[in-house]
Design a protein around this motif. Structure first.
Motif, PDB file in Angstrom:
ATOM      1  N   ALA A  56       0.883  -1.379  -0.153  1.00  0.00           N
ATOM      2  CA  ALA A  56      -0.092   0.007  -0.021  1.00  0.00           C
ATOM      3  C   ALA A  56       0.827   1.163  -0.063  1.00  0.00           C
ATOM      4  O   ALA A  56       0.462   2.088  -0.748  1.00  0.00           O
ATOM      5  N   GLU A  57       1.765   1.293   0.836  1.00  0.00           N
ATOM      6  CA  GLU A  57       2.506   2.561   1.051  1.00  0.00           C
ATOM      7  C   GLU A  57       3.490   2.790  -0.165  1.00  0.00           C
ATOM      8  O   GLU A  57       3.680   3.962  -0.757  1.00  0.00           O
ATOM      9  N   ALA A  58       3.849   1.761  -1.015  1.00  0.00           N
ATOM     10  CA  ALA A  58       4.845   1.870  -2.267  1.00  0.00           C
ATOM     11  C   ALA A  58       3.773   2.461  -3.320  1.00  0.00           C
ATOM     12  O   ALA A  58       4.247   3.514  -3.975  1.00  0.00           O
ATOM     13  N   ILE A  59       2.571   2.170  -3.179  1.00  0.00           N
ATOM     14  CA  ILE A  59       1.665   2.453  -4.372  1.00  0.00           C
ATOM     15  C   ILE A  59       1.368   4.037  -4.157  1.00  0.00           C
ATOM     16  O   ILE A  59       1.414   4.866  -4.936  1.00  0.00           O
ATOM     17  N   THR A  60       0.912   4.121  -2.760  1.00  0.00           N
ATOM     18  CA  THR A  60       0.679   5.706  -2.439  1.00  0.00           C
ATOM     19  C   THR A  60       1.926   6.711  -2.755  1.00  0.00           C
ATOM     20  O   THR A  60       1.504   7.700  -3.353  1.00  0.00           O
ATOM     21  N   HIS A  61       3.199   6.218  -2.522  1.00  0.00           N
ATOM     22  CA  HIS A  61       4.167   7.060  -2.959  1.00  0.00           C
ATOM     23  C   HIS A  61       4.405   7.266  -4.282  1.00  0.00           C
ATOM     24  O   HIS A  61       4.878   8.537  -4.596  1.00  0.00           O
ATOM     25  N   ILE A  62       4.510   6.319  -4.942  1.00  0.00           N
ATOM     26  CA  ILE A  62       4.861   6.507  -6.379  1.00  0.00           C
ATOM     27  C   ILE A  62       3.617   7.357  -7.185  1.00  0.00           C
ATOM     28  O   ILE A  62       3.809   8.247  -7.965  1.00  0.00           O
ATOM     29  N   ASP A  74       1.631  -7.351  -7.341  1.00  0.00           N
ATOM     30  CA  ASP A  74       2.252  -6.448  -6.634  1.00  0.00           C
ATOM     31  C   ASP A  74       3.036  -5.715  -7.725  1.00  0.00           C
ATOM     32  O   ASP A  74       3.076  -4.304  -7.962  1.00  0.00           O
ATOM     33  N   ALA A  75       4.178  -6.530  -8.236  1.00  0.00           N
ATOM     34  CA  ALA A  75       5.106  -5.984  -8.997  1.00  0.00           C
ATOM     35  C   ALA A  75       4.628  -5.430 -10.171  1.00  0.00           C
ATOM     36  O   ALA A  75       4.780  -4.263 -10.700  1.00  0.00           O
ATOM     37  N   LEU A 122       8.934 -12.567 -14.037  1.00  0.00           N
ATOM     38  CA  LEU A 122       8.105 -12.853 -15.033  1.00  0.00           C
ATOM     39  C   LEU A 122       6.990 -11.607 -15.325  1.00  0.00           C
ATOM     40  O   LEU A 122       6.506 -10.968 -16.342  1.00  0.00           O
ATOM     41  N   ALA A 123       6.383 -11.292 -14.309  1.00  0.00           N
ATOM     42  CA  ALA A 123       5.325 -10.425 -14.013  1.00  0.00           C
ATOM     43  C   ALA A 123       5.904  -8.798 -14.127  1.00  0.00           C
ATOM     44  O   ALA A 123       5.081  -7.992 -14.918  1.00  0.00           O
ATOM     45  N   THR A 124       7.044  -8.584 -13.800  1.00  0.00           N
ATOM     46  CA  THR A 124       7.575  -7.441 -14.068  1.00  0.00           C
ATOM     47  C   THR A 124       8.087  -7.067 -15.600  1.00  0.00           C
ATOM     48  O   THR A 124       7.759  -6.049 -16.166  1.00  0.00           O
ATOM     49  N   THR A 125       8.595  -8.101 -16.149  1.00  0.00           N
ATOM     50  CA  THR A 125       8.896  -8.037 -17.550  1.00  0.00           C
ATOM     51  C   THR A 125       7.407  -7.853 -18.607  1.00  0.00           C
ATOM     52  O   THR A 125       7.740  -7.149 -19.523  1.00  0.00           O
ATOM     53  N   PHE A 126       6.638  -8.633 -18.256  1.00  0.00           N
ATOM     54  CA  PHE A 126       5.396  -8.789 -19.061  1.00  0.00           C
ATOM     55  C   PHE A 126       4.208  -8.112 -18.550  1.00  0.00           C
ATOM     56  O   PHE A 126       3.027  -8.652 -18.787  1.00  0.00           O
TER      57      PHE A 126
END
Lengths: 205, 322
Positions: B180-186, B246-247, B279-283
């Motif tokens: 949650a915090e990572a999402i808020t801050h980006i 998440d990624a 994999l999820a980050t790449t695609f």
């Protein structure tokens, strides 16, 4: 006839190469389009491909997973020009070894008849910028940006050496394949990208 | 060409070697920021042992970050968290081909010196460790080795760039398994970038000067950042990432890549999860591939996670106000 140039967009500095090709096309006044490509289908439509800098192990593995690697190999074998930069140069090679770790299992395209030494100049702190000349393709001075760069330790008969730095081979050409261990896309100088775009154009006519 | 906004020419970390034949430079902004550009669209994984580093490399990580304890264990252990054992960092450097990073405490100049001498590829001046100086971050222009710093807002990010950071990670709350915090801050950083870009586009210099005062950073850096409409250095997401979804979500918000801390090696299916997150980050743009990646993990084996509201220690707040 529009040239269709792609930058392999699995991982690494894709945008920088995209922009360098855009600039090259406009400076040369060549009618062409550049796109970021990931899938076998996108790659099959290309006239030329850049494999950018990044982590070669990762780019190799992920393009193996989605079938892109096989298509890239077939396209290059059938004559499509390709420009491999740093990680891209490693991927194009037949053989790669790490300077410290030694043999590494990683997927390679097995096309460029050279032996690669990965991380040849050391770790990041040893990364450097220096002036390089690529006289065989008419570029007498170029600012080489070497980031944890590989070098070529051995070349086959068909391979032309384009540049050396302190006795290490840092750029080669073999038919439709051109490769550098430094990063022209991180500089303002588009002469290497222009030379590649010209190669793609010549291959079409 | 990469953005060099805020660059300080001839800083101490820049070394020129001239001999008869050649002249070479090390530690320039192009080299330090360029290194981070090579990591884009990749995953950097926190590791504490050679075994974990090898698993990360095989899964397709673009780099590993060496710590003494994973962030969730730092949280549990309490006490002072310091830089990892040099012996373990060295051992990992000798065994993987990908770049190796390590963390030092905020403001701890000599921990950073030790890491630079050890020849790690990048130093993370990190809030996961106990800050050594509440008022000053390290002046990173003095180093040939590049640095990455955490940030929760545009001002914090630009202050770190002004001190010489070659890369930023938007902070989440480390060691929680809660994204949650990572999402808020980006999202906050993105909003602030949009806002200064629109001021720049409107040509209102006075308002931009006001923004620079609010962000507590030099006008020229604000102006150059506003002009390009993004941070001038590579920006990864970090803190609380536990699953492939998440990624992928953070990538879709415009992050250049992902740091995963406790999320992988605190899960019981570390090997599969490491691969799945890559994999999820790449695609991330292909929903079917993200689903396939998510299918590789078992939610019952995820890190349990913590609600950020209940935390006594908020690592993200460390070093944030200066």
């Amino acid at each position: 006839m529009t040239l269709n140039i792609g930058v392999l967009a699995i991982q690494g500095d894709v945008t920088e190469n995209f922009l360098s090709v855009m600039a090259s096309l406009s400076e040369l006044g060549i009618d062409g389009a550049v796109s970021q490509v990931k899938t076998a289908e996108q790659i099959s439509k290309l006239d030329g491909l850049i494999i950018p800098g990044g982590e070669s192990t990762m780019i190799g593995q992920m393009s193996l997973v989605n079938g892109a690697l096989k298509t890239i190999k077939e396209k290059i074998e059938s004559g499509m020009p390709v420009f491999g930069i740093c990680a891209g140069m490693i991927l194009l090679s037949k053989n790669s070894k790490d300077r410290i770790v030694g043999d590494v299992e990683q997927p390679l395209l097995d096309l460029l008849d050279v032996k690669i030494e990965r991380n040849s100049f050391g770790r990041q702190k040893d990364s450097f910028e220096a002036e390089i000349s690529l006289d065989p393709i008419g570029i007498s001075s170029f600012n080489g940006v070497f980031i944890r760069a590989p070098s070529v330790s051995d070349v086959g008969k068909e391979v032309q050496i384009l540049a050396k730095f302190e006795e290490k081979i840092v750029s080669v050409k073999q038919g439709n394949i051109i490769a550098t261990s430094f990063h022209p896309e991180l500089t303002r100088d588009t002469s290497l990208h222009k030379s590649f775009v010209q190669m793609v154009k010549d291959s079409k006519s | 060409m990469i953005p060099l906004s805020g660059d300080i020419p001839n800083s101490k970390g820049e070394i020129k070697e001239v001999n008869e034949m050649t002249s070479i430079s090390r530690g320039t902004s192009t080299l330090k920021r360029g290194f981070a550009h090579m990591l884009k669209n990749g995953v950097v994984m926190d590791v504490t042992t050679v075994e974990q580093a090898l698993i990360a490399e095989e899964a397709g990580a673009v780099s590993v970050m060496v710590l003494d304890k994973l962030p969730s264990d730092v949280r549990k252990a309490g006490g002072v968290a310091r830089t990892a054992s040099i012996r373990i960092i060295q051992e990992i450097m000798d065994n993987v081909t990908i770049p190796v990073m390590a963390k030092c405490r905020i403001g701890h100049v000599y921990e950073a010196n030790v890491l630079a001498e050890t020849n790690v590829d990048m130093i993370d001046e990190s809030e996961v460790l106990t800050p050594a100086d509440e008022y000053h971050h390290i002046w990173k222009w003095d180093y040939t080795t590049p640095f990455v710093n955490g940030a929760r807002s545009l001002g914090e990010a630009l202050r770190r760039v002004e001190e010489g950071a070659a890369m930023i990670r938007t902070k989440g709350e480390p060691g929680t398994g809660n994204v949650a915090e990572a999402i808020t801050h980006i999202k906050k950083v993105n909003d602030e970038l949009r806002s200064i870009k629109s001021i720049y586009d409107s040509g209102d210099k006075q308002d931009l000067v006001k923004m620079a005062r609010e962000l507590k950073v030099s006008y020229s850096l604000v102006e150059e950042t506003a002009k390009i409409g993004r941070l001038p250095v590579v920006n990864f997401a970090a803190g609380g990432i536990a699953t492939p979804a998440d990624a992928a979500y953070l990538m879709s918000l415009g992050c250049d890549g992902i740091f995963v801390g406790s999320g992988i090696f605190k899960a019981e299916d570390a090997k599969e999860r490491a691969r799945a997150v890559v994999l999820a980050t790449t695609f991330w743009e292909e929903p079917d591939k993200v689903k396939e990646a998510q299918k590789m993990i078992d939610e019952r084996q995820s890190i349990l996670g913590l609600d950020v509201k209940d935390l006594e220690l908020k690592m993200q707040e460390r070093g944030g106000t200066v």
